[in-house]
Scaffold this motif. Structure first.
Motif, PDB file in Angstrom:
ATOM      1  N   ARG A  39       0.821  -1.228   0.000  1.00  0.00           N
ATOM      2  CA  ARG A  39       0.000   0.000   0.000  1.00  0.00           C
ATOM      3  C   ARG A  39       0.848   1.270   0.000  1.00  0.00           C
ATOM      4  N   ASP A  40       2.125   1.164   0.377  1.00  0.00           N
ATOM      5  CA  ASP A  40       3.012   2.329   0.412  1.00  0.00           C
ATOM      6  C   ASP A  40       3.839   2.487  -0.856  1.00  0.00           C
ATOM      7  N   LEU A  41       3.767   1.516  -1.738  1.00  0.00           N
ATOM      8  CA  LEU A  41       4.437   1.625  -3.024  1.00  0.00           C
ATOM      9  C   LEU A  41       3.460   2.315  -3.971  1.00  0.00           C
ATOM     10  N   VAL A  42       3.875   3.408  -4.563  1.00  0.00           N
ATOM     11  CA  VAL A  42       2.970   4.226  -5.356  1.00  0.00           C
ATOM     12  C   VAL A  42       3.182   4.004  -6.847  1.00  0.00           C
ATOM     13  N   LYS A  43       2.075   3.762  -7.523  1.00  0.00           N
ATOM     14  CA  LYS A  43       2.076   3.692  -8.983  1.00  0.00           C
ATOM     15  C   LYS A  43       1.770   5.106  -9.475  1.00  0.00           C
ATOM     16  N   THR A  44       2.666   5.681 -10.264  1.00  0.00           N
ATOM     17  CA  THR A  44       2.430   6.996 -10.852  1.00  0.00           C
ATOM     18  C   THR A  44       1.878   6.768 -12.249  1.00  0.00           C
ATOM     19  N   LEU A  45       0.603   7.091 -12.426  1.00  0.00           N
ATOM     20  CA  LEU A  45      -0.073   6.869 -13.696  1.00  0.00           C
ATOM     21  C   LEU A  45      -0.307   8.197 -14.402  1.00  0.00           C
ATOM     22  N   VAL A  46      -0.155   8.180 -15.708  1.00  0.00           N
ATOM     23  CA  VAL A  46      -0.395   9.357 -16.525  1.00  0.00           C
ATOM     24  C   VAL A  46      -1.783   9.207 -17.134  1.00  0.00           C
ATOM     25  N   VAL A  47      -2.629  10.213 -16.908  1.00  0.00           N
ATOM     26  CA  VAL A  47      -3.997  10.193 -17.424  1.00  0.00           C
ATOM     27  C   VAL A  47      -4.177  11.389 -18.357  1.00  0.00           C
ATOM     28  N   ARG A  48      -4.791  11.122 -19.497  1.00  0.00           N
ATOM     29  CA  ARG A  48      -5.075  12.186 -20.469  1.00  0.00           C
ATOM     30  C   ARG A  48      -6.416  12.824 -20.130  1.00  0.00           C
ATOM     31  N   ARG A  49      -6.377  14.157 -19.941  1.00  0.00           N
ATOM     32  CA  ARG A  49      -7.615  14.921 -19.703  1.00  0.00           C
ATOM     33  C   ARG A  49      -8.190  15.439 -21.010  1.00  0.00           C
ATOM     34  N   ALA A  50      -7.331  15.829 -21.915  1.00  0.00           N
ATOM     35  CA  ALA A  50      -7.718  16.359 -23.221  1.00  0.00           C
ATOM     36  C   ALA A  50      -6.498  16.224 -24.121  1.00  0.00           C
ATOM     37  N   ASP A  51      -6.634  16.598 -25.393  1.00  0.00           N
ATOM     38  CA  ASP A  51      -5.484  16.544 -26.289  1.00  0.00           C
ATOM     39  C   ASP A  51      -4.321  17.327 -25.686  1.00  0.00           C
ATOM     40  N   ASP A  52      -3.173  16.686 -25.580  1.00  0.00           N
ATOM     41  CA  ASP A  52      -1.955  17.312 -25.050  1.00  0.00           C
ATOM     42  C   ASP A  52      -2.135  17.907 -23.656  1.00  0.00           C
ATOM     43  N   GLN A  53      -3.006  17.315 -22.850  1.00  0.00           N
ATOM     44  CA  GLN A  53      -3.215  17.772 -21.476  1.00  0.00           C
ATOM     45  C   GLN A  53      -3.317  16.528 -20.583  1.00  0.00           C
ATOM     46  N   TYR A  54      -2.374  16.414 -19.648  1.00  0.00           N
ATOM     47  CA  TYR A  54      -2.268  15.216 -18.820  1.00  0.00           C
ATOM     48  C   TYR A  54      -2.267  15.577 -17.342  1.00  0.00           C
ATOM     49  N   VAL A  55      -2.379  14.556 -16.525  1.00  0.00           N
ATOM     50  CA  VAL A  55      -2.286  14.696 -15.076  1.00  0.00           C
ATOM     51  C   VAL A  55      -1.606  13.432 -14.553  1.00  0.00           C
ATOM     52  N   PHE A  56      -0.807  13.584 -13.498  1.00  0.00           N
ATOM     53  CA  PHE A  56      -0.245  12.434 -12.803  1.00  0.00           C
ATOM     54  C   PHE A  56      -1.228  12.018 -11.713  1.00  0.00           C
ATOM     55  N   VAL A  57      -1.477  10.719 -11.598  1.00  0.00           N
ATOM     56  CA  VAL A  57      -2.322  10.201 -10.523  1.00  0.00           C
ATOM     57  C   VAL A  57      -1.471   9.232  -9.712  1.00  0.00           C
ATOM     58  N   LEU A  58      -1.311   9.525  -8.419  1.00  0.00           N
ATOM     59  CA  LEU A  58      -0.514   8.687  -7.519  1.00  0.00           C
ATOM     60  C   LEU A  58      -1.449   7.704  -6.824  1.00  0.00           C
ATOM     61  N   VAL A  59      -1.243   6.423  -7.102  1.00  0.00           N
ATOM     62  CA  VAL A  59      -2.151   5.361  -6.682  1.00  0.00           C
ATOM     63  C   VAL A  59      -1.413   4.392  -5.759  1.00  0.00           C
ATOM     64  N   PRO A  60      -1.936   4.138  -4.547  1.00  0.00           N
ATOM     65  CA  PRO A  60      -1.309   3.135  -3.681  1.00  0.00           C
ATOM     66  C   PRO A  60      -1.223   1.787  -4.401  1.00  0.00           C
ATOM     67  N   GLY A  61      -0.167   1.037  -4.110  1.00  0.00           N
ATOM     68  CA  GLY A  61       0.094  -0.224  -4.792  1.00  0.00           C
ATOM     69  C   GLY A  61      -0.980  -1.272  -4.680  1.00  0.00           C
ATOM     70  N   ASP A  62      -1.821  -1.191  -3.653  1.00  0.00           N
ATOM     71  CA  ASP A  62      -2.882  -2.176  -3.473  1.00  0.00           C
ATOM     72  C   ASP A  62      -4.231  -1.689  -4.002  1.00  0.00           C
ATOM     73  N   ARG A  63      -4.211  -0.596  -4.792  1.00  0.00           N
ATOM     74  CA  ARG A  63      -5.457  -0.007  -5.277  1.00  0.00           C
ATOM     75  C   ARG A  63      -5.357   0.294  -6.771  1.00  0.00           C
ATOM     76  N   VAL A  64      -6.474   0.633  -7.370  1.00  0.00           N
ATOM     77  CA  VAL A  64      -6.555   1.007  -8.789  1.00  0.00           C
ATOM     78  C   VAL A  64      -7.306   2.319  -8.908  1.00  0.00           C
ATOM     79  N   ILE A  65      -7.090   3.010 -10.022  1.00  0.00           N
ATOM     80  CA  ILE A  65      -7.842   4.247 -10.267  1.00  0.00           C
ATOM     81  C   ILE A  65      -9.326   3.926 -10.311  1.00  0.00           C
ATOM     82  N   SER A  66     -10.119   4.760  -9.663  1.00  0.00           N
ATOM     83  CA  SER A  66     -11.574   4.714  -9.808  1.00  0.00           C
ATOM     84  C   SER A  66     -11.926   5.744 -10.872  1.00  0.00           C
ATOM     85  N   TRP A  67     -12.230   5.278 -12.063  1.00  0.00           N
ATOM     86  CA  TRP A  67     -12.528   6.203 -13.154  1.00  0.00           C
ATOM     87  C   TRP A  67     -13.731   7.085 -12.841  1.00  0.00           C
TER      88      TRP A  67
END
Length: 157
Positions: A39-67
């Motif tokens: 749970r303390d290991l973080v997955k840094t995921l890149v999510v596209r918000r729009a064309d050429d617009q992104y955000v980093f989402v820091l997700v605990p290792g035991d979890r997944v993004i809730s879209w």
């Protein structure tokens, strides 16, 4: 280290440890190699918000993004994950090494609420190397928004 992640953490004045743990095949292996809970290991995921617009989402290792939660946070109907080449172009890092620290573009950072108050392990910009930092300190340096944006990892059958 040859990449920009560690110098970026140092420039931000964040207390940290650099761990060279070598190749790993899963989040569980990475956590064990770093002496951390999954749970303390973080997955840094890149999510596209729009064309050429992104955000980093820091997700605990035991979890997944809730879209649904992430879409609600942004007030949008659609978000997506870019392919590996696009993620590298947007961040300067290959998948599996991505970190908001030293990224080629300082995209906004969303950190799951469950990371608050914890010491976390993040990618350090190259395979087999991790950064351990206080999540609150990293969040402050990155001007991160902490929010409930994840769900438990689905059970595997």
């Amino acid at each position: 280290m040859s990449g920009p992640a560690v110098p970026a953490v140092e420039a931000a004045g964040i207390a940290h440890r650099v761990l060279r743990h070598g190749p790993v095949g899963s989040v569980a292996e990475a956590a064990a190699a770093q002496g951390m809970e999954v749970r303390d290991l973080v997955k840094t995921l890149v999510v596209r918000r729009a064309d050429d617009q992104y955000v980093f989402v820091l997700v605990p290792g035991d979890r997944v993004i809730s879209w649904p939660k992430l879409r609600a946070l942004f007030g949008v109907n659609r978000l997506s994950m870019p392919d590996a080449a696009t993620a590298k172009q947007a961040t300067g890092y290959e998948r599996g090494t991505i970190t908001p620290f030293g990224s080629s573009t300082a995209w906004p950072v969303i950190a799951d609420d469950r990371l608050r108050g914890r010491t976390i392990g993040l990618g350090a910009g190259e395979r087999g190397v991790a950064l351990q930092v206080a999540a609150d300190e990293a969040g402050k340096a990155l001007d991160a928004t902490f929010a409930d944006v994840t769900d438990p990892e689905p059970a595997r059958s």
